[in-house]
Design an enzyme around this catalytic site. Structure first.
Site, PDB file in Angstrom:
ATOM      1  N   GLY A  54       0.832  -1.188   0.000  1.00 44.42           N
ATOM      2  CA  GLY A  54       0.000   0.000   0.000  1.00 44.42           C
ATOM      3  C   GLY A  54       0.871   1.243   0.000  1.00 44.42           C
ATOM      4  O   GLY A  54       2.039   1.198   0.365  1.00 44.42           O
ATOM      5  N   SER A  55       0.304   2.366  -0.409  1.00 41.20           N
ATOM      6  CA  SER A  55       1.030   3.627  -0.312  1.00 41.20           C
ATOM      7  C   SER A  55       0.895   4.169   1.111  1.00 41.20           C
ATOM      8  O   SER A  55       0.159   3.633   1.926  1.00 41.20           O
ATOM      9  CB  SER A  55       0.482   4.627  -1.319  1.00 41.20           C
ATOM     10  OG  SER A  55       0.760   4.174  -2.620  1.00 41.20           O
ATOM     11  N   GLY A  56       1.625   5.247   1.386  1.00 44.10           N
ATOM     12  CA  GLY A  56       1.591   5.828   2.723  1.00 44.10           C
ATOM     13  C   GLY A  56       2.814   5.457   3.545  1.00 44.10           C
ATOM     14  O   GLY A  56       2.921   5.835   4.703  1.00 44.10           O
ATOM     15  N   HIS A  57       3.740   4.690   2.931  1.00 41.25           N
ATOM     16  CA  HIS A  57       4.951   4.280   3.639  1.00 41.25           C
ATOM     17  C   HIS A  57       6.192   4.961   3.077  1.00 41.25           C
ATOM     18  O   HIS A  57       7.313   4.540   3.324  1.00 41.25           O
ATOM     19  CB  HIS A  57       5.142   2.761   3.527  1.00 41.25           C
ATOM     20  CG  HIS A  57       3.970   1.976   3.947  1.00 41.25           C
ATOM     21  ND1 HIS A  57       3.386   2.134   5.173  1.00 41.25           N
ATOM     22  CD2 HIS A  57       3.230   1.050   3.297  1.00 41.25           C
ATOM     23  CE1 HIS A  57       2.340   1.326   5.274  1.00 41.25           C
ATOM     24  NE2 HIS A  57       2.222   0.662   4.136  1.00 41.25           N
ATOM     25  N   LYS A 105       5.778  -8.084   2.169  1.00 40.59           N
ATOM     26  CA  LYS A 105       5.567  -7.930   3.609  1.00 40.59           C
ATOM     27  C   LYS A 105       4.401  -8.836   4.008  1.00 40.59           C
ATOM     28  O   LYS A 105       3.409  -8.935   3.290  1.00 40.59           O
ATOM     29  CB  LYS A 105       5.292  -6.463   3.955  1.00 40.59           C
ATOM     30  CG  LYS A 105       6.507  -5.570   3.653  1.00 40.59           C
ATOM     31  CD  LYS A 105       6.470  -4.211   4.306  1.00 40.59           C
ATOM     32  CE  LYS A 105       5.421  -3.293   3.717  1.00 40.59           C
ATOM     33  NZ  LYS A 105       5.352  -3.286   2.237  1.00 40.59           N
ATOM     34  N   ASP A 110      -1.266  -8.456   0.887  1.00 38.24           N
ATOM     35  CA  ASP A 110      -0.042  -8.442   0.075  1.00 38.24           C
ATOM     36  C   ASP A 110       0.296  -9.837  -0.412  1.00 38.24           C
ATOM     37  O   ASP A 110       0.623 -10.044  -1.586  1.00 38.24           O
ATOM     38  CB  ASP A 110       1.140  -7.882   0.881  1.00 38.24           C
ATOM     39  CG  ASP A 110       1.027  -6.380   1.104  1.00 38.24           C
ATOM     40  OD1 ASP A 110      -0.087  -5.919   1.370  1.00 38.24           O
ATOM     41  OD2 ASP A 110       2.044  -5.675   1.006  1.00 38.24           O
ATOM     42  N   HIS A 219       0.302   0.664   9.368  1.00 40.30           N
ATOM     43  CA  HIS A 219      -0.918   0.926   8.607  1.00 40.30           C
ATOM     44  C   HIS A 219      -1.932   1.702   9.418  1.00 40.30           C
ATOM     45  O   HIS A 219      -3.133   1.509   9.263  1.00 40.30           O
ATOM     46  CB  HIS A 219      -1.527  -0.382   8.105  1.00 40.30           C
ATOM     47  CG  HIS A 219      -0.661  -1.060   7.111  1.00 40.30           C
ATOM     48  ND1 HIS A 219       0.234  -2.029   7.465  1.00 40.30           N
ATOM     49  CD2 HIS A 219      -0.515  -0.872   5.780  1.00 40.30           C
ATOM     50  CE1 HIS A 219       0.889  -2.421   6.376  1.00 40.30           C
ATOM     51  NE2 HIS A 219       0.457  -1.740   5.350  1.00 40.30           N
TER      52      HIS A 219
END
Ligand code: ADP
Ligand code: ADP
Ligand code: MG
Ligand code: MG
Ligand code: MG
Ligand code: MG
Lengths: 331, 207, 331, 207
Positions: A54-57, A105, A110, A219
């Site tokens: 996911g994005s945001g990392h 991960k 995922d 998350h």
């Protein structure tokens, strides 16, 4: 929710566009996707390495695309695993004939999405290996559950697998060293404040002014337990203890240390945490080959940090020291 | 009476409306024990599916389901994307090229979906996932030659609510351990909505 | 106030200790001070470059100590200029016989403290030059006021002056190129949320959920004006406009771009801002030689960003491209 | 009556207590138009000075002031550190090795402080800085052969409060432009405290 965005629905595509526009000499976008690959991909005769989530990392994972680390990174929606078709595009774009390693991960989403992409790739005759990163010491491992999560330590898997891939090693060798990193890797995190998914508009959990969460992931989810807020030294001790025990570290072991900021925690505080970590490790006669301090794997604007240790041997040390030239990680 | 491609389409179109409406509710369930994106994921995926349905023409429910599965697979993301995607692709596969579908055939197709979900997600009953709705729902459809749809709706509601007392063993909620107890599983909630809407459509054609 | 600290009184010394412990091969601490210098300082036959300021701007300035940038960095208390004695220690520790350049951000406190240190150094026979960085486009310049502040663009002064110093240039030459950078440098910042000095315990200003501050500096201070919160594109336009005008940029000019995060703003949002910045510059036929996105000069955990442009010529371009090997800036 | 090294010491020791008490007040003034550290800076500097005074012995006010200036210079930081440091160093320089100091000598020494402040900070009257207290305070001391300390206290209070209406031209507050109006300058406030405490000590010895 206060964010520098235009539209919650388009944050990922605008982010990828702004990222690629910034670094045209280093990366390129696979058209029509949120996949970013090395500017020179596919590199012939080299195992390709693809990661993502996911994005945001950020800077994960696009920031680690480049010589000596990843060949491709797939950006899902915020905190949402990317879909199989996107991962498949990444695999195709980086395959230089020696096969592709997927660094995943350990999250149900995922794992399933990357697995389906691997199935698609195999149908097309591309050799694929998977390594599942599960460095989060906060979660108990059990055969009945999904097991430990993958968090900040994943960056060191990229680093070391990437370094071996540069040497022309085979897919099996690269997968083996990635698994070796995973076996010697442990991370534990904590949070002082939550993060907000743009499309959700409000934080993932709430937390009192005098509380903190121990064992948070990346998350925006709540942690394993909540406690009174503690000093930096106490926090460092709690996290470090867990990680040291998890790895059964002993005197004279050599490690790499990563103090990772989750997003809103100033570097100043991470240095203060390292002040404790480095002195405790010294007391334990555990030697530190290298320390990484910064934002390597974030959780949007969450305040907090994680501590990662990687136990090193000769091979891992050499690969850790090897050159890397990515946007967010240079050696 | 039978379940035709029009009914199948109606089901998915209505489901889209429902997921748009329940986007925040499902995300809030996910914020409590997960990462807060489940409603966003479902709303995004079904919105894309809806766009597709507005233009594409289908002659069989099988084709419709397969295409729906592909759209969900590539637009939902997260854990629920591959699961719902797989469910529809498997159901589509089971229906082959039938133009009309009997209740038995529909039940059999959804049984294939369930098998796909189990294979993909490796979860079991009482792991606090969407399976806690799917397993009893499919069992009910297969064991009742004539379905009482009100009974069916009651059942899935009960099972969805039953996830509240469970401790999660699969998915993100499992990281919370015992703290996951006391919250409805978001995937169980979205599956509940899916089955309730299926019941409505089937009632409408008297299946 | 939620911070990972032990004691508000000791944040700076613990930070410096944790920093030096992390990077023993790159930096060393001048004993008894909060001064950090290159591990190989003083470098004989090279002009030494010293910068610094209050703490809370990490990775500035310690993160820029290393080959190709700074020789020494002085850390004052949080948001408080360091004192003359500390700056003087830094000057002595880095002087390799060719004199020392002080890179000073234009704040009354910094200017006075660095000036007094320069006076002390001259008494000891060390040649010192000063360059005052004042890149903040938010503040009007006037002969009656202190003029514009020094903010994120300072990092590019370090980069370019540092690169020239590595070539063995004289103190006058290094000072001249630093001043040339300053003359072609402009930055404008904005904030979505304030920051909190540990010893103060509460934020420097308050700001409503639907407001933002335009023209903020890097010291947790309020900005020049307050407005309704805007989209990332609108914010980018406001900041960029001001900077482009300030520099009188024209078609075919070449620039370096820095999108700097102030602390709590996720990289994702900075990339989104760059998406706008890069496309507006393209439309204006201004070519971008290099883009830097990240946290270069922060304001503790303030949320917000700044946009910096540096107009390049042949000399500045070459020096920008030159090698740099510091903790926070590598080329 | 005279101002001896004991009075000088008393002044600084009392000032330390006052700055510790007013630390938050001064920082809040600085939060409004600066960066919020002024009280923290003064409290840190005077605390260090106090520690020094507890152990060191001084025979002349000149030595005491010079040392005090050095401590403030190296412990206060920010803009106020070099300014207050300079002020004490200059006053110390002016007093040479006198053991007792008359009112005229004290006024003359503080005039030297003021000259130092002006040189260092390049600010002028009405720039909304500590000078807006210093300039009228020193003028008053020099123009009144016999000082009415109550008058003096009233004056510095007035001048300190008078900074409220000014727009800052120097220091951090100047970045706020017109928004700096309506707030007391923090350095003016700390200087006001310094002069009030000086008045108290002088009153005590009947200076
Ligand atoms: N292994 C699994 N088998 C079946 N369902 C699962 C599994 N893992 C997760 N789920 C379902 O997926 C839901 C979460 O979906 P979503 O929030 O969209 O994805 P993510 O957890 O990746 O954020 C859970 O509520 C659960 O019902
Ligand atoms: N040029 C100057 N001349 C005289 N006083 C000044 C000048 N600049 C700032 N000051 C004083 O210093 C005070 C601020 O001190 P402080 O907050 O400790 O330092 P900083 O502004 O560096 O944070 C101001 O309120 C003002 O009275
Ligand atoms: Mg998710
Ligand atoms: Mg979720
Ligand atoms: Mg200050
Ligand atoms: Mg201040």
């Amino acid at each position: 929710m206060k964010k520098l965005i235009n539209d919650p629905e388009s944050v990922v595509s605008e982010m990828v566009a702004g990222f690629v526009a910034a670094y045209p000499k280093k990366v390129k976008q696979v058209p029509g996707t949120n996949v970013v690959v090395r500017a020179d991909a596919p590199v012939q005769g080299k195992v390709g390495i693809v990661s993502g989530g996911g994005s945001g990392h950020e800077p994960a994972h696009g920031g680690y695309v480049g010589k000596g680390m990843l060949d491709g990174a797939v950006a899902g929606e915020v905190f949402t695993s990317p879909t199989p078709d996107q991962v498949f595009e990444a695999i195709k774009a980086v395959d230089g004939g020696k096969g592709v390693l997927l660094v995943i991960k350990n999250y149900t989403g995922d794992v399933m999405n990357f697995e389906m992409a691997a199935e698609l790739a195999e149908v097309e005759g591309i050799k694929v290996e998977k390594v599942i990163v599960n460095d989060d010491a906060a979660v108990e491992n059990s055969t009945y559950t999904v097991g430990k999560r993958g968090i900040a330590g994943t960056v060191l898997v990229h680093k070391i697998a990437g370094a071996l891939a540069e040497t022309g090693a085979t897919l099996e060798e690269v997968a083996a060293v990635a698994n070796k990193v995973v076996a010697n890797l442990s991370t534990m995190g904590m949070a002082l404040s939550p993060s907000t998914i743009p499309a959700a508009g409000k934080p993932g959990f709430t937390i009192d002014e005098n509380e903190m969460e121990i064992g948070t992931g990346i998350h925006g989810e709540p942690g394993i337990e909540r406690s009174e807020i503690k000093t930096a030294d106490e926090v460092a001790d709690i996290l470090l203890n867990k990680v040291v025990n998890q790895l059964h570290l002993e005197k004279n072991n050599e490690v790499a240390v990563m103090i990772n900021g989750l997003g809103a925690t100033p570097l100043m505080e991470l240095y203060i945490v390292n002040n404790r970590v480095s002195s405790v490790l010294k007391e334990m006669d555990i030697s530190v080959r290298e320390t990484f301090i910064g934002e390597y794997m974030t959780s949007l604007e969450m305040a907090g940090c994680s501590i990662t240790l990687l136990r090193l041997d000769q091979q891992l040390s050499e690969l850790l020291d090897a050159q890397a030239d990515t946007i967010a990680f240079k050696k | 009476m039978a379940f035709t491609v029009d009914e199948a389409k109606l089901w998915l179109i209505n489901l889209n409306k429902i997921y748009q409406q329940e986007k925040m509710y499902l995300s809030e369930l996910d914020q409590a024990i997960g990462d807060g994106d489940h409603g966003i994921n479902m709303a995004r995926g079904f919105n894309e599916l809806n766009k597709k349905l507005e233009t594409a023409e289908y002659h069989t429910t099988a084709d419709l389901f397969k295409d729906a599965g592909m759209v969900l697979l590539s637009k939902v993301g997260g854990a629920s994307g591959p699961l719902y995607g797989t469910a529809f692709i498997k159901a589509g596969g089971a229906l082959k090229d039938k133009e009309e579908v009997t209740k038995e055939e529909l039940a059999a197709a959804l049984f294939e979906s369930l098998e796909g979900l189990k294979l993909r997600g490796k979860a079991r009953l009482e792991d606090k996932t969407m399976l806690d709705v799917w397993i009893p729902a499919i069992e009910f459809l297969q064991n009742h030659p004539k379905v009482d749809w009100d009974e069916f709706k009651k059942l899935v509601k009960e099972k969805m609510e039953g996830t509240k007392k469970l401790e999660a063993k699969k998915g993100r909620a499992s990281y919370l351990g015992i703290r996951s107890v006391g919250h409805i599983d978001p995937g169980a909630a979205s599956s509940y909505l899916l089955f309730v809407e299926l019941a409505r459509v089937c009632e409408g054609v008297g299946l």
